[in-house]
Design an enzyme around this catalytic site. Sequence first.
Site, PDB file in Angstrom:
ATOM      1  CE  LYS A  88      27.334  21.265 -19.981  1.00 27.05           C
ATOM      2  NZ  LYS A  88      26.145  20.863 -20.783  1.00 27.05           N
TER       3      LYS A  88
ATOM      4  NE  ARG B 206      23.411  22.405 -14.657  1.00 24.19           N
ATOM      5  CZ  ARG B 206      24.149  21.492 -15.260  1.00 24.19           C
ATOM      6  NH1 ARG B 206      25.429  21.426 -15.064  1.00 24.19           N
ATOM      7  NH2 ARG B 206      23.579  20.648 -16.080  1.00 24.19           N
TER       8      ARG B 206
ATOM      9  NE  ARG C 110      24.019  11.966 -22.174  1.00 23.61           N
ATOM     10  CZ  ARG C 110      24.076  13.169 -21.607  1.00 23.61           C
ATOM     11  NH1 ARG C 110      25.183  13.876 -21.686  1.00 23.61           N
ATOM     12  NH2 ARG C 110      23.038  13.654 -21.001  1.00 23.61           N
TER      13      ARG C 110
ATOM     14  NE  ARG D 269      23.279  12.051 -17.754  1.00 24.38           N
ATOM     15  CZ  ARG D 269      23.834  13.255 -17.874  1.00 24.38           C
ATOM     16  NH1 ARG D 269      25.095  13.354 -18.308  1.00 24.38           N
ATOM     17  NH2 ARG D 269      23.176  14.345 -17.570  1.00 24.38           N
TER      18      ARG D 269
ATOM     19  NE  ARG E  20      19.344  17.055 -18.293  1.00 20.75           N
ATOM     20  CZ  ARG E  20      19.964  16.197 -19.110  1.00 20.75           C
ATOM     21  NH1 ARG E  20      19.332  15.128 -19.556  1.00 20.75           N
ATOM     22  NH2 ARG E  20      21.208  16.411 -19.469  1.00 20.75           N
TER      23      ARG E  20
HETATM   24  P1  AP5 Z   1      27.768  15.225 -23.895  1.00 22.40           P
HETATM   25  O1  AP5 Z   1      29.214  15.516 -24.083  1.00 22.40           O
HETATM   26  O2  AP5 Z   1      27.397  14.134 -22.933  1.00 22.40           O
HETATM   27  O3  AP5 Z   1      26.965  16.567 -23.572  1.00 22.40           O
HETATM   28  P2  AP5 Z   1      26.952  17.490 -22.274  1.00 22.40           P
HETATM   29  O4  AP5 Z   1      26.936  18.895 -22.739  1.00 22.40           O
HETATM   30  O5  AP5 Z   1      28.039  17.069 -21.316  1.00 22.40           O
HETATM   31  O6  AP5 Z   1      25.518  17.103 -21.740  1.00 22.40           O
HETATM   32  P3  AP5 Z   1      24.998  16.786 -20.276  1.00 22.40           P
HETATM   33  O7  AP5 Z   1      23.604  16.258 -20.472  1.00 22.40           O
HETATM   34  O8  AP5 Z   1      25.950  15.915 -19.513  1.00 22.40           O
HETATM   35  O9  AP5 Z   1      24.959  18.163 -19.673  1.00 22.40           O
HETATM   36  P4  AP5 Z   1      24.098  18.575 -18.523  1.00 22.40           P
HETATM   37  O10 AP5 Z   1      24.640  19.937 -18.316  1.00 22.40           O
HETATM   38  O11 AP5 Z   1      22.637  18.489 -18.697  1.00 22.40           O
HETATM   39  O12 AP5 Z   1      24.355  17.428 -17.445  1.00 22.40           O
HETATM   40  P5  AP5 Z   1      25.320  17.334 -16.167  1.00 22.40           P
HETATM   41  O13 AP5 Z   1      25.889  15.985 -16.126  1.00 22.40           O
HETATM   42  O14 AP5 Z   1      26.218  18.518 -16.093  1.00 22.40           O
HETATM   43  O15 AP5 Z   1      27.144  14.904 -25.356  1.00 22.40           O
HETATM   44  C1  AP5 Z   1      25.801  14.490 -25.503  1.00 22.40           C
HETATM   45  C2  AP5 Z   1      25.711  13.389 -26.586  1.00 22.40           C
HETATM   46  O16 AP5 Z   1      26.051  13.952 -27.848  1.00 22.40           O
HETATM   47  C3  AP5 Z   1      26.683  12.215 -26.380  1.00 22.40           C
HETATM   48  O17 AP5 Z   1      26.058  11.026 -26.748  1.00 22.40           O
HETATM   49  C4  AP5 Z   1      27.853  12.518 -27.336  1.00 22.40           C
HETATM   50  O18 AP5 Z   1      28.471  11.345 -27.803  1.00 22.40           O
HETATM   51  C5  AP5 Z   1      27.147  13.286 -28.453  1.00 22.40           C
HETATM   52  N1  AP5 Z   1      27.991  14.303 -29.052  1.00 22.40           N
HETATM   53  C6  AP5 Z   1      28.849  15.157 -28.426  1.00 22.40           C
HETATM   54  N2  AP5 Z   1      29.435  15.980 -29.316  1.00 22.40           N
HETATM   55  C7  AP5 Z   1      28.905  15.657 -30.529  1.00 22.40           C
HETATM   56  C8  AP5 Z   1      29.110  16.161 -31.861  1.00 22.40           C
HETATM   57  N3  AP5 Z   1      29.988  17.155 -32.125  1.00 22.40           N
HETATM   58  N4  AP5 Z   1      28.395  15.601 -32.882  1.00 22.40           N
HETATM   59  C9  AP5 Z   1      27.536  14.592 -32.617  1.00 22.40           C
HETATM   60  N5  AP5 Z   1      27.305  14.065 -31.386  1.00 22.40           N
HETATM   61  C10 AP5 Z   1      27.986  14.597 -30.359  1.00 22.40           C
HETATM   62  O19 AP5 Z   1      24.233  17.531 -14.997  1.00 22.40           O
HETATM   63  C11 AP5 Z   1      23.269  16.541 -14.719  1.00 22.40           C
HETATM   64  C12 AP5 Z   1      22.447  16.970 -13.508  1.00 22.40           C
HETATM   65  O20 AP5 Z   1      23.305  17.110 -12.348  1.00 22.40           O
HETATM   66  C13 AP5 Z   1      21.752  18.344 -13.629  1.00 22.40           C
HETATM   67  O21 AP5 Z   1      20.508  18.237 -14.297  1.00 22.40           O
HETATM   68  C14 AP5 Z   1      21.605  18.715 -12.135  1.00 22.40           C
HETATM   69  O22 AP5 Z   1      20.543  18.031 -11.539  1.00 22.40           O
HETATM   70  C15 AP5 Z   1      22.906  18.200 -11.537  1.00 22.40           C
HETATM   71  N6  AP5 Z   1      23.953  19.238 -11.570  1.00 22.40           N
HETATM   72  C16 AP5 Z   1      25.147  19.191 -12.257  1.00 22.40           C
HETATM   73  N7  AP5 Z   1      25.847  20.330 -12.073  1.00 22.40           N
HETATM   74  C17 AP5 Z   1      25.099  21.114 -11.247  1.00 22.40           C
HETATM   75  C18 AP5 Z   1      25.278  22.410 -10.721  1.00 22.40           C
HETATM   76  N8  AP5 Z   1      26.377  23.140 -10.988  1.00 22.40           N
HETATM   77  N9  AP5 Z   1      24.305  22.911  -9.925  1.00 22.40           N
HETATM   78  C19 AP5 Z   1      23.200  22.198  -9.624  1.00 22.40           C
HETATM   79  N10 AP5 Z   1      22.956  20.965 -10.127  1.00 22.40           N
HETATM   80  C20 AP5 Z   1      23.905  20.418 -10.924  1.00 22.40           C
END
Ligand code: AP5
Length: 226
Positions: free
Chosen positions: A13, A88, A127, A160, A171
């Site tokens: 994402k 979410r 990552r 991270r 997660r």
């Molecule tokens: P990446 O693009 O980083 O993936 P992502 O989907 O953004 O993964 P996240 O782990 O950031 O999502 P998340 O939803 O768990 O975390 P968030 O920060 O929102 O890609 C991952 C890896 O793969 C990278 O190394 C990239 O280079 C590689 N990659 C990408 N595309 C690729 C491809 N096509 N081929 C190969 N490799 C590839 O949330 C973190 C925390 O914040 C949550 O756990 C929660 O505690 C809190 N939080 C955030 N939003 C909320 C909410 N709305 N409500 C409550 N808590 C929240």
Amino acid sequence: MRLVLVGPPGAGKGTQAEFIAAHFGIPKISTGDIFRANVSGGTDLGRLAKKYMDAGDLVPDEVTNAMVRDRLSQDDAVDGFLLDGFPRNVAQAGELNGILDEIGSPLSVVLDLEVDFDEVVKRLSGRRTCKKCGHVWHLEYDPPSSPGVCDKCGGELYQRDDDHPDTVRHRLDVYARQTAPLIDFYRSSDQLVAIDALGAVEDVTERAIEALTPFADDAVADEPAS
Ligand code: AP5
Ligand code: ZN
């Protein structure tokens, strides 16, 4: 365009949000990035969020909803936005609908990045994120040219805290219980478009832009940043 990106942790994402937002000329609003900026800034919000993030749990809705409401009221979000990581759960989706009703602008579309859990675990374990500009790298799939250093800005790369194996498992479980029902919610209201998020980053970007273009009022012809 008012766009929501959904998909499991590690689906890509954040990676795709950067390119999609640049292509359509809209701000990328990532709740995860805002929480992480507060954690590194040592704010009260950061201290509160860190407990939940480190455990792999969702930050409570009232905190997250207030933060998003405030962010969406800023000037740059008036003509559209890309939300990455919000909503979410179904309650957050209700809050978003409420905000959009108040401003009289409905959601354009929800893009679901589909990827299987084995791939997600590989993506999360490799990552590395830039401390300075937030760009996301991968040790195997998209490595920086010098280990530990961001090619874009020279910043230091870090892993991270929530990307350690036990937290990743939790997660994914939280995703299956709380976020997957949201996808059914958007599908049943005909607002969902899903794409296969496996394959090279640029191929996924191309699929995403193709799927989203019919929903853009007036797509800006920016090329995705490289
Ligand atoms: P990446 O693009 O980083 O993936 P992502 O989907 O953004 O993964 P996240 O782990 O950031 O999502 P998340 O939803 O768990 O975390 P968030 O920060 O929102 O890609 C991952 C890896 O793969 C990278 O190394 C990239 O280079 C590689 N990659 C990408 N595309 C690729 C491809 N096509 N081929 C190969 N490799 C590839 O949330 C973190 C925390 O914040 C949550 O756990 C929660 O505690 C809190 N939080 C955030 N939003 C909320 C909410 N709305 N409500 C409550 N808590 C929240
Ligand atoms: Zn950087």
